[in-house]
Design an enzyme around this catalytic site. Sequence first.
Site, short mmCIF file in Angstrom:
data_model
loop_
_atom_site.label_atom_id
_atom_site.label_comp_id
_atom_site.label_asym_id
_atom_site.label_seq_id
_atom_site.Cartn_x
_atom_site.Cartn_y
_atom_site.Cartn_z
CG ASP A 93 -32.94 -24.12 -37.63
OD1 ASP A 93 -33.86 -23.20 -37.56
OD2 ASP A 93 -31.82 -25.42 -37.95
CB SER A 94 -36.39 -26.68 -36.23
OG SER A 94 -35.37 -26.46 -38.14
CB CYS A 142 -35.71 -21.00 -36.52
SG CYS A 142 -37.39 -22.05 -37.54
CB CYS A 202 -37.04 -21.27 -44.72
SG CYS A 202 -36.62 -22.91 -44.24
CB THR A 203 -32.50 -21.95 -41.55
OG1 THR A 203 -33.19 -23.42 -41.63
CG2 THR A 203 -32.46 -22.00 -40.27
CG HIS A 204 -33.10 -26.13 -44.28
ND1 HIS A 204 -33.36 -25.35 -43.38
CD2 HIS A 204 -32.71 -27.70 -44.40
CE1 HIS A 204 -33.72 -26.69 -42.21
NE2 HIS A 204 -32.90 -27.88 -42.99
CD GLU A 223 -33.09 -30.96 -42.55
OE1 GLU A 223 -32.13 -32.31 -42.12
OE2 GLU A 223 -32.68 -30.46 -42.20
CE1 TYR A 244 -38.55 -27.05 -33.48
CE2 TYR A 244 -38.33 -24.79 -33.20
CZ TYR A 244 -38.06 -26.13 -32.68
OH TYR A 244 -37.74 -26.19 -31.24
N GLY A 245 -41.29 -25.94 -39.02
CA GLY A 245 -41.77 -25.79 -40.01
C GLY A 245 -44.05 -25.68 -40.54
CB THR A 280 -40.89 -21.39 -38.53
OG1 THR A 280 -40.42 -22.05 -39.78
CG2 THR A 280 -42.08 -21.88 -37.78
#
Length: 270
Positions: free
Chosen positions: A10-11, A73, A186-188, A152, A42-43, A75
């Site tokens: 992942d980023s 990821c 999206c991962t988050h 984050e 990256y997004g 993205t």
Amino acid sequence: MDNRPIGVFDSGAGGLTAVRQLQRLMPHESIIYFGDTGRVPYGTRSPEIITQYAKQDIRFLLSKDVKFILAACGTVSSILPATFTQTLPVPYVGVVQAACTAAVAATRNGRIGVIATPATIRSDSYRQQIQSILPDAQVFTKSCPMFVPLVENGYVGADDPITTAIAQEYLEPIRQLEVDTLILGCTHYPLIAHIIGKVMGPGVTLIDAGREAAVRTQQLLEQQGRLAQRESGSTEYYVSDTGESFDAAVQLFVGPHSTEKATQIAIENF
Ligand code: DGL
């Protein structure tokens, strides 16, 4: 049977949500995780740079003799061309196809929402994939650039007022379009699924793209007869920058039982 590790990248730290799912589904598997913490996000980058970074990430995982690659990821999964991924020496799975398959199975009214990073939404990957499975589907997309920095920075509490206010701002237009299924592309986003779910209301099914990709990974390994056979697997973490926050993110995303420390590597050498 294949006891080599599964490679996940992942980023940054967000892909750890997929690691948590892999560990739950397949405790016998070992995992090598690479988070490009030195070059995240990256997004908000161009397709050319995202492709260049993703190829380096994959070359690093291949140097670790992985048997399978999961691009956690959203993205990367949206941008990396199939003409490249099909030439890899091991099977590769991104999150887009698995998430879209799950969304099509879940929708009752054919109205599907997608939220993700700006680069993912610009790529139109989710819409194209959904409509390749269900041509009549109506797909409504929205980029949510503030969600990644909010997660984050730990604004993930159940009723966090800042994340709730921003979620209302982003999601109200999609909610009004009466989607009954929403892809967290999206991962988050799974980490604030409780807030997203509250804003969207109880009639909307949320699809966790990382979870669906982990399920797909398990299916493919099973079909190919390449699941690991051992007591329990291990997970190794690699990053391109050792901010102190990555090890804390492992605790947040994977769980407090994860005590392994990340190793820094020079990703530009790959
Ligand atoms: N991992 C990215 C994704 O799932 C989010 C973070 C970033 O922008 O790099 O799209």
